[in-house]
Design a protein around this motif. Structure first.
Motif, mmCIF file in Angstrom:
data_model
loop_
_atom_site.group_PDB
_atom_site.id
_atom_site.type_symbol
_atom_site.label_atom_id
_atom_site.label_comp_id
_atom_site.label_asym_id
_atom_site.label_seq_id
_atom_site.Cartn_x
_atom_site.Cartn_y
_atom_site.Cartn_z
ATOM 1 N N SER A 194 44.302 -15.902 -53.159
ATOM 2 C CA SER A 194 43.873 -17.147 -52.659
ATOM 3 C C SER A 194 44.637 -18.458 -52.902
ATOM 4 O O SER A 194 44.948 -19.275 -52.112
ATOM 5 N N MET A 195 45.124 -18.359 -53.960
ATOM 6 C CA MET A 195 45.864 -19.573 -54.316
ATOM 7 C C MET A 195 47.327 -19.805 -53.515
ATOM 8 O O MET A 195 47.644 -20.618 -52.955
ATOM 9 N N TYR A 196 47.907 -18.447 -53.325
ATOM 10 C CA TYR A 196 49.009 -18.378 -52.585
ATOM 11 C C TYR A 196 48.575 -18.812 -51.074
ATOM 12 O O TYR A 196 49.677 -19.296 -50.474
ATOM 13 N N LEU A 197 47.525 -18.273 -50.570
ATOM 14 C CA LEU A 197 47.097 -18.663 -49.182
ATOM 15 C C LEU A 197 47.010 -20.144 -49.010
ATOM 16 O O LEU A 197 47.568 -20.746 -48.102
ATOM 17 N N ARG A 198 46.351 -20.852 -50.139
ATOM 18 C CA ARG A 198 46.129 -22.098 -50.056
ATOM 19 C C ARG A 198 47.573 -22.776 -49.916
ATOM 20 O O ARG A 198 47.750 -24.043 -49.105
ATOM 21 N N HIS A 199 48.451 -22.703 -50.637
ATOM 22 C CA HIS A 199 50.019 -23.272 -50.462
ATOM 23 C C HIS A 199 50.303 -23.069 -49.166
ATOM 24 O O HIS A 199 51.177 -23.957 -48.688
ATOM 25 N N LEU A 200 50.300 -21.952 -48.394
ATOM 26 C CA LEU A 200 50.914 -21.533 -47.158
ATOM 27 C C LEU A 200 50.146 -22.452 -46.234
ATOM 28 O O LEU A 200 50.670 -23.238 -45.354
ATOM 29 N N VAL A 201 48.788 -22.624 -46.315
ATOM 30 C CA VAL A 201 48.083 -23.403 -45.218
ATOM 31 C C VAL A 201 48.216 -24.870 -45.335
ATOM 32 O O VAL A 201 48.544 -25.562 -44.488
ATOM 33 N N ALA A 202 48.429 -25.298 -46.846
ATOM 34 C CA ALA A 202 48.721 -26.927 -46.991
ATOM 35 C C ALA A 202 50.042 -27.146 -46.519
ATOM 36 O O ALA A 202 50.156 -28.311 -46.135
ATOM 37 N N GLY A 203 50.834 -26.132 -46.757
ATOM 38 C CA GLY A 203 52.344 -26.617 -46.423
ATOM 39 C C GLY A 203 52.713 -26.699 -44.814
ATOM 40 O O GLY A 203 53.283 -27.149 -44.304
#
Length: 458
Positions: A194-203
């Motif tokens: 989920s942390m990996y997914l957050r970075h993708l969405v935020a970027g």
């Protein structure tokens, strides 16, 4: 007594200095490397370079001209020739040295001796990269950079490029959708997926792209990013309605490419080798990134009717994976478990997902499904990830290369705030308007008055 006092007076500062160095090495490895590790390792490298290369078998016999020159000028023993060493360049995490290989050597010879070089020069790890034929770069990492992740100050940027994690060689891991269009990301609960997914969405939220989400966990993962999403499906029924719309959008973009380049309308989409990036900027459709969280929920069925719906959805996802890149549609497929037992189409879908990121999983079969077909030796590395290191993963691609990465911490509130601030960047896609998630209006806090009214009296 005087001599004893003198010894105690000297030993106190030395013990304090040693204790401070040990504390810095354990708690602040970057500071320890800059003050102690860097000078020590540099001296070791410069003083023992020739002997270490000879012990590792990285030397060759000198040429006849060199032998004659040495014998004519000096009486020294003619020693084997190591690779020519360039300037030692210090970094915040280690050292970099460029080597010009001797005739008959190859980069694989140096890579095979990386573990010996690590012990000889007292560093955490040594990595070898090829610069050009006959030239390699040695990247010496002074400490474990994945224990406390700190991203470099200078990060690569660009459209559809997001630095999401740090590699074990202290270089950023960049998710580049133009180079790797589709990716499979696996990870068990609390593994850091989920942390990996957050970075993708935020970027991606700060870029002019359309973000579409399918989250079959009732939207608990992607709903906080609703202000920036162009569409969101929170259950299989909504996903079954959203996927045909994306397929129709892809087909419309292919028609646009055909009309712009003069291709016959009857030409099959599979034979069109161009993409939307060849169109003029004012005609180019906006890129679309589709996030599919808990992909296994799309494969699970309970009744005959669900099986028909499942087959349709899987077929549409496979079509997007096969043909979506040229139309500017990219897939990010995530899940806790992914295997052939999910049903028809699982293996075919995996074959279209070029990138692979495997966090800690609960079974070896999932690791094999993610990495076994591209880098079999990476399966054991993925199975060895400890639960105490969330965010640690093994990333690979179809080129056969793989490396360990770890995602830095990003709170859900910070990622959601980034999406709220970037809500004005949501592109206009009329076909997805009916799937646009509802964003509640944030309540405005009214400050309490400073001056209180006087009480009313008779």
């Amino acid at each position: 007594m005087t001599e004893l006092a003198t010894l105690l007076g000297v030993g106190g500062p030395v013990a304090a200095l040693g204790g401070g160095a040990a504390y810095a090495r354990a708690r602040h490895p970057g500071v320890y490397w800059s003050t102690v590790g860097l000078p020590v390792s540099t001296v070791r490298l410069l003083s023992s370079y020739g002997s270490v290369m000879e012990a590792c078998g990285l030397t060759v016999a000198p040429s006849r001209l060199r032998v004659l020159a040495v014998k004519a000028t000096t009486r020294r023993e003619v020693r084997p020739v190591p690779p020519r060493r360039g300037i030692v360049r210090p970094t915040t995490t280690g050292l970099r040295v460029r080597l010009r290989l001797a005739p008959g050597q190859e980069p694989a010879d140096v890579a095979a001796s990386a573990e010996r070089l690590r012990h000889a020069w007292g560093v955490h790890a040594v990595y070898v990269t090829t610069v050009k034929p006959g030239v390699v770069d040695l990247r010496l990492v002074g400490f474990d950079v994945l224990r406390r992740v700190r991203m470099p100050r200078k990060l690569p940027s660009g459209l559809l490029r997001v630095p999401v994690a740090l590699r074990e060689d202290a270089t950023p891991f960049v998710r580049d959708y133009r180079a790797v269009p589709h990716q499979l990301t696996l990870g068990a609960t609390l593994s850091g997926k989920s942390m990996y997914l957050r970075h993708l969405v935020a970027g991606l939220a700060r870029q002019p792209v359309a973000l579409v989400g399918i989250d079959c966990k009732r939207g608990v993962e992607l709903a906080p990013f609703a202000p920036r999403l162009s569409a969101l499906a929170t259950d299989p029924d909504e996903a079954a309605e959203l996927l045909p719309v994306l397929v129709k959008e892809m087909e419309d973009r292919y028609d646009l490419i055909k009309s712009r380049q003069g291709i016959e309308p009857s030409t099959p989409d599979e034979e069109i080798t161009s993409d939307i990036w060849g169109l003029p900027e004012h005609e180019r459709p906006v890129p679309v990134v589709l996030f599919v969280d808990e992909v296994a929920e799309l494969f699970l069925v309970a009744t005959k009717k669900d099986e028909e719906r499942r087959d349709e959805m899987v077929t549409q996802i496979i079509r997007l994976a096969q043909l979506g890149r040229a139309a500017g549609i990219y897939l990010e497929v995530c899940g806790q478990r992914f295997g052939a037992e999910l049903g028809k189409g699982a293996t075919m879908l995996r074959a279209q997902l070029t990138g692979r990121v495997c966090h800690r999983v609960n079974d070896e079969a999932s690791a094999k499904m993610a990495l076994g077909d591209i880098a079999p030796e990476a399966v054991s590395a993925a199975c060895a990830i400890a639960p105490e290191r969330p965010g640690l993963a093994v990333a690979g691609d179809t080129s056969g290369g793989w490396s360990r990465i770890r995602t830095p911490h990003l709170s859900l509130s910070d990622a959601a705030e980034t999406c709220r601030e970037s809500a004005h960047l949501v592109p206009e896609l009329p076909a997805l308007n009916r799937f646009r998630p509802h964003v509640p209006v944030r309540p405005v806090e009214t400050p309490s008055p400073v001056v209180r009214p006087r009480p009313v009296t008779d």
